[in-house]
Structure formats: C-alpha cells, structure tokens
Design a protein around this motif. Structure first.
Motif, short mmCIF file in Angstrom:
data_model
loop_
_atom_site.label_atom_id
_atom_site.label_comp_id
_atom_site.label_asym_id
_atom_site.label_seq_id
_atom_site.Cartn_x
_atom_site.Cartn_y
_atom_site.Cartn_z
N ASP A 204 0.83 -1.20 0.00
CA ASP A 204 0.00 0.00 0.00
C ASP A 204 0.86 1.25 0.00
O ASP A 204 2.05 1.18 -0.39
CB ASP A 204 -0.97 -0.02 1.19
N GLY A 205 0.29 2.38 0.42
CA GLY A 205 1.08 3.61 0.52
C GLY A 205 2.00 3.54 1.70
O GLY A 205 3.22 3.42 1.57
N VAL A 206 1.42 3.57 2.89
CA VAL A 206 2.20 3.41 4.13
C VAL A 206 1.24 3.14 5.27
O VAL A 206 0.11 3.64 5.30
CB VAL A 206 3.05 4.67 4.42
N GLY A 207 1.69 2.29 6.20
CA GLY A 207 0.94 2.07 7.42
C GLY A 207 1.57 2.89 8.52
O GLY A 207 1.60 4.12 8.46
N GLU A 208 2.12 2.22 9.55
CA GLU A 208 2.90 2.95 10.53
C GLU A 208 4.28 3.21 9.93
O GLU A 208 4.66 4.34 9.65
CB GLU A 208 3.01 2.15 11.84
N TRP A 209 5.04 2.14 9.70
CA TRP A 209 6.32 2.23 9.00
C TRP A 209 6.29 1.41 7.70
O TRP A 209 6.90 1.77 6.71
CB TRP A 209 7.45 1.71 9.88
N ALA A 210 5.60 0.29 7.73
CA ALA A 210 5.62 -0.64 6.60
C ALA A 210 4.87 -0.09 5.39
O ALA A 210 3.80 0.52 5.53
CB ALA A 210 5.03 -1.98 7.01
N THR A 211 5.43 -0.33 4.21
CA THR A 211 4.76 0.02 2.95
C THR A 211 4.51 -1.23 2.12
O THR A 211 3.69 -1.21 1.20
CB THR A 211 5.62 0.99 2.13
#
Length: 598
Positions: free
Chosen positions: A154-161
């Motif tokens: 996806d775009g971005v979660g907390e840190w993970a994309t």
C-alpha cells in the motif's frame, strides 16, 4: 464473541461487526455521508452495522482500531527530525490534527462512541492492530486457505509500505517488510498527481489510462528506463528503494519535486481536465510495467520464503487488477485470494479478525468459497422503504414479480437502454458487484461513450467491466476459475478480437474503435476486468444474464458502479433516485419496482 472493527481518520473510514468469527456487517462511512473516501469517524457505518445485526453498542465485547497511531507519530517525528529543517512548516501544520484526534486516539474513540450509546468499558475492551497486520488479516482469515503467503502492498501504514507474511490456521507471522519512505503505493500516487489526477482516488484512472500506451513503443520503453534508472532501484527479491530527490511526500503535503519530475520526463505536471496526450498515457503504461515487475518479484519471494501454494493479496495496491491478472497468468500459486475491500476500508475487517483469531485465540473456521459473502455485507431496504422513497419523489412505478422483472429488464437492455439496478445488500469495497450497479448492453460499441459522458459524467477513456456467467469466462477468456470480486484483468481470446490499427494519438479515436465481439467491455488492449456470477452468488443477476444470453447468445452485461463521478456508490433508495433523475439512466430498478424515464 462480538467484535467491532473500525478504520478512520486517514481515508476510507469503515466499520465491521463479527459474531463468533462470522462477518455479519461491513460498511463504509462514505456511503452515508456521500463524501467519497470519507475519513471521518464512521458513526453512520457503526450504526448501520448495529442495525444490520440487531445489536446494541453495549453488546460489543471488543472494539479494534485498524492501526497504531503512536507508531505513525513516531514515523512522522523521526522523518521530520532526519530531514530538518526541510518540511518544518508542514510539520507544524500537521501537529494540531495529531494532538486533537490522532495521537490521543483512545480518548477520541471513546468520545465518538459515546454518541452512539453508553459502553461499559470494564466489559468492552478497546484494542489496536498494526496497519499491515490488519490488511493481511483481512485477506487471509476470510480466504479458504489453511496456509497461505500474504502479500500486503500500500502507501504506508505505521512504517511498513509492503510486507510478506505467512498465514497458517489462526495465526499470521510477518516475515519481511519494506519501510517508509520507500513505497510502491506512493510511487503510483506520485504519478497519479503528475498525470493530473487526485491522489488516493485517481490511481485507478492511471491504471485505466495505461493500456492506451503501446508497451512496445520507443516512448514507453524510454519512460520505463527513466523510471527504473532515476526513480526506483528494484532488487531481485522485490524489495526496492525510491530516490527521494524526486519526491516530496516525506516532509511536505506535496507528492513530488515537480521541477525534477518535469525535467526528467520533459513534461509539465498535467492540470486536471486538460487534454491527455500520447506522452501521458505512455507514461502511465511505463508506470504500470514497473509496478507489475515489483509485484511479480515480491510474489516470487513470498513463495520462496513461505513455501505456500496459496497467495492472499491486500493493501491498496492489491486493487491493481492488471497486475493481479498478470500474476494469475504466471501460475506461481495454485490459488490466489484478494480481499475485495483491499484498501483502508478493509482494515476495519482485518483489525476485528486479527483480534478474534490471534489475540482471543479462537479456532478458525474455513468457509468455502470464502467468508466474504460475495461482499454483500451492507445495508438493505424493505419494499416499504422503497415505496416511501418513490412516493416522496412523486414517481410513477410498476411492480413486477421476479420473472416479469427479468423479462422487462432484459428487453430494456436489448433496446440499448441504461438500467440503474438496486438490489439487496450493499457491497463492501470499491466495486459494485451487481447490487448497486448500472447495467448496459455490451454488444454496442457506443455503450462505453454513452455511459461515460451521459451517465457517469467521467473521463471518456475509462473502460467498463463485464459481469458474466462463469461459462462465458471460459469461452471468451479461456479461464475457468470464479472471479466474483472484479479484481482480475484478462485479455479476450484472439478468435473474438477485431483487428484495428492505432494510427492516431487522439484518445477519442482509440476509444471508439470496435475491438471485439463484445465491444463495450473490451479495453484498447483487448483486456477486461472480470466479474463472474453464479446462481449461488447472485440469483437475480444470474437470471438476468441467463435471459440475455438466451436472446443474444452472450451471457455478458456491462456493469459499472451506481454513482456519478466524485460521488460514492449509492446506498439508499433515495440515493439511487437522485442519481437516476440527474443522469441519462433510462430505467430505474429498485428491488422489483421499476421506474421508466419519460
């Protein structure tokens, strides 16, 4: 156990209720507020879920939010500190929103929920799920797989994309992650902005524009080379790095460094509504090529490290149906399941499921063909409510039995009339799947232009998807699997194609070419985004397709969402009536009630 899942405050707010692990209701807030991609607390969606399930808010055992705001705030702080003084003013402007609602999210959620009803917080617990875990859970737990690789992009979660995980039984283990600011979703959004479309809603327009670019042309190859040389470095395992000199999203409210993008591609940032040129759709094609390369490499890596025969896809990039189709054609996996609400709306579902199975440690029940109930998880309306809406608008109507309704609708479609089709429970996710749909005759090439310009009021280049009997999928596309969620793109078989030359750079010339025996659903590259229907999945639309096939020999219809541009899909009978009265839809079908436009 009753669990309420919530996504909110970023985009595509939604609410979901699980009862003993079964998805009982799932609704997006935008359908009620009529604000597309509404990010507000999903008060209306929660109330709708409670009404659907006949529950009171105090009967909820656990409430789960779909990400962890403190981790997001940590990312925001660290990014601005590393990039300081760049982006300082953007940081200052962002802080009030965080202090008001996002940082102290627990208090904010309790305050919002109190407006729905009193909750005993000794009994009902409030929990938080990581963003990418929510996405992964939304895809794996409803899937029919006991074990599967899970790819979330996806775009971005907390840190993970982007992340690779292994789902097994009632547990998900994260194995690899790519972290912000390196993001395939944000790369796609950056080009969405550069090509003149709105970020977080126009990405599918870029995907629809891409096939107009000839992948074998020198221009597309040149753009592809520039993207891979200057913007993204792709590694064999599907991981990648973005050259942040060209992007601005990390420390500002802009997506790109416009001057560097314009210099690299020799194009000005396109203004919305301005003319689309060969350069624009060639650039979209190059972006799609790069996206597919990354997705394919990620999927290969997921197979290598999980040894799983099944794949689950989630996150906003999982809505890239073209990449999904390419992945399916490669046969890396025996089976692929994609969450139909793959974007942030689906995070509400995943958060609830992650808590139910992983925290509460409940035994997982696998449901075939999947646990999504064909995505028909939203509000429905009685005949009394439909009649009241029709009377309030002074509309004359006819009431048919099921057989008469199918016969009338079939004849209307054969006369090339456009039908607004409103039935049963509203769909969850961005696709209309036959309950909140606009239907058209696929055998007339002009159906595409008519629907785009006179009904949907949207860009003329946008293609339309077919809804079809499963046997037609085999006949025309050579595929025999179920595709109930309109998440796979395939090309029509060569024997049904019509030759035409792309000898013009004018999009209108390309759009009006007749490309196959089913012209209105065949894109410029002979592709279509497929939805298959069975008697089990949707009896009424199945009967309509069967009747249409009896007359024409082809069990296929054009299916597009029942809305106009920039509005959400209709929810209520009144929404459907408003859309009908303000467009060139010829026939409105509300349940078994029919209104004809005089």
């Amino acid at each position: 156990m009753v669990v309420l899942g919530i996504s909110a405050y970023y985009h595509d707010s939604a609410a979901v209720i699980l009862e003993n692990g079964i998805i009982k209701a799932a609704v997006q807030e935008e359908r009620f507020t009529r604000l597309k991609h509404d990010k507000a607390f999903p008060k209306n969606a929660i109330i709708a879920c409670l009404n659907i399930t006949h529950l009171h808010i105090n009967q909820i055992d656990a409430i789960v939010f779909y990400d962890k705001p403190f981790l997001k705030f940590e990312r925001l702080l660290q990014t601005y500190m590393e990039e300081a003084p760049k982006g300082w003013w953007q940081f200052v402007r962002a802080i009030p929103a965080w202090l008001k609602e996002k940082l102290f999210i627990k208090d904010q959620l309790k305050k919002e929920l109190k407006e729905i009803g009193d909750i005993n917080w000794e009994k009902t617990k409030l929990h938080f799920s990581k963003h990418h875990l929510s996405h992964a859970a939304s895809a794996f737990f409803p899937s029919p797989f006991q074990k599967a690789a899970i790819l979330t992009v996806d775009g971005v979660g907390e840190w993970a994309t982007a992340s690779i995980a292994l789902g097994k039984d009632n547990n998900i283990t994260t194995l690899k992650e790519i972290h912000f600011p390196h993001s395939l979703g944000l790369l796609y959004s950056a080009f969405t902005y550069f090509l003149g479309f709105k970020v977080n809603s126009g990405e599918y327009k870029v995907m629809g524009l891409a096939p107009y670019g000839n992948r074998e042309s020198d221009l597309v190859k040149q753009y592809t080379h520039k993207i891979k040389t200057h913007l993204i470095e792709i590694y064999d395992d599907g991981s990648f790095k973005l050259n942040q000199e060209y992007f601005a999203y990390a420390t500002s409210f802009k997506m790109i460094n416009e001057s560097k993008f314009e210099q690299l591609f020799g194009l000005k940032t396109r203004k919305e509504e301005s003319t689309l040129t060969k350069e624009h759709y060639s650039l979209a094609a190059a972006l799609q090529i790069v996206t597919e390369e990354v997705i394919i490499k990620m999927a290969k890596e997921a197979k290598n490290i999980t040894k799983a025969e099944n794949l689950c896809l989630s996150g906003g990039v999982a809505l890239n149906c073209v990449a999904n189709g390419v992945l399916e054609e490669l046969n890396f996996y025996e089976n692929i399941f994609i969450q139909p609400a793959a974007g942030d709306a689906g995070g509400a579902l995943g958060a609830a499921l992650a808590y139910y199975y992983m925290a509460a440690k409940n035994e997982r029940k696998i449901i075939f063909p999947d646990a999504m109930s064909y995505a028909y998880l939203g509000a429905s309306f009685s005949n009394t409510e439909i009649e009241r809406a029709l009377a309030n608008n002074n509309l004359m109507w006819n009431l048919f039995d099921d057989e008469g309704l199918i016969e009338f609708t079939k004849n209307s479609l054969l006369q090339n009339k456009v039908v607004g089709w409103f039935q049963g429970k509203m769909e969850y996710g961005p696709r209309a799947l036959g309950n909140r749909s606009i239907l058209g005759n696929p055998l007339h090439a002009e159906t595409q232009s008519k629907l785009n310009l006179k009904v949907k009021k949207r860009e003329s280049f946008r293609p339309f998807a077919p809804i079809m009997l499963k046997e037609e999928f085999q006949k025309y596309f050579g595929k025999n699997y179920d595709s109930p969620y309109m998440l796979m793109v395939h090309k029509i078989l060569k024997e049904y194609r019509k030759d035409f030359e792309i000898n013009s750079d004018n999009l209108t010339d390309l759009i009006n070419k007749e490309r196959s025996e089913i012209p209105a659903i065949t894109h410029v590259d002979y592709s279509a985004r497929i939805q298959t229907v069975t008697a089990e999945s949707n009896k009424k639309i199945f009967d309509l397709l069967t009747a249409f096939k009896k007359e024409t020999g082809i069990g296929v219809l054009v299916n597009t969402s029942f809305n106009v541009r920039s509005e959400p899909v209709v929810c209520t009978p009144q929404d459907a009536i408003n859309c009908f009265l303000n467009t060139d839809i010829d026939i409105l079908v509300l349940g078994n009630y029919v209104v004809e436009k005089a």
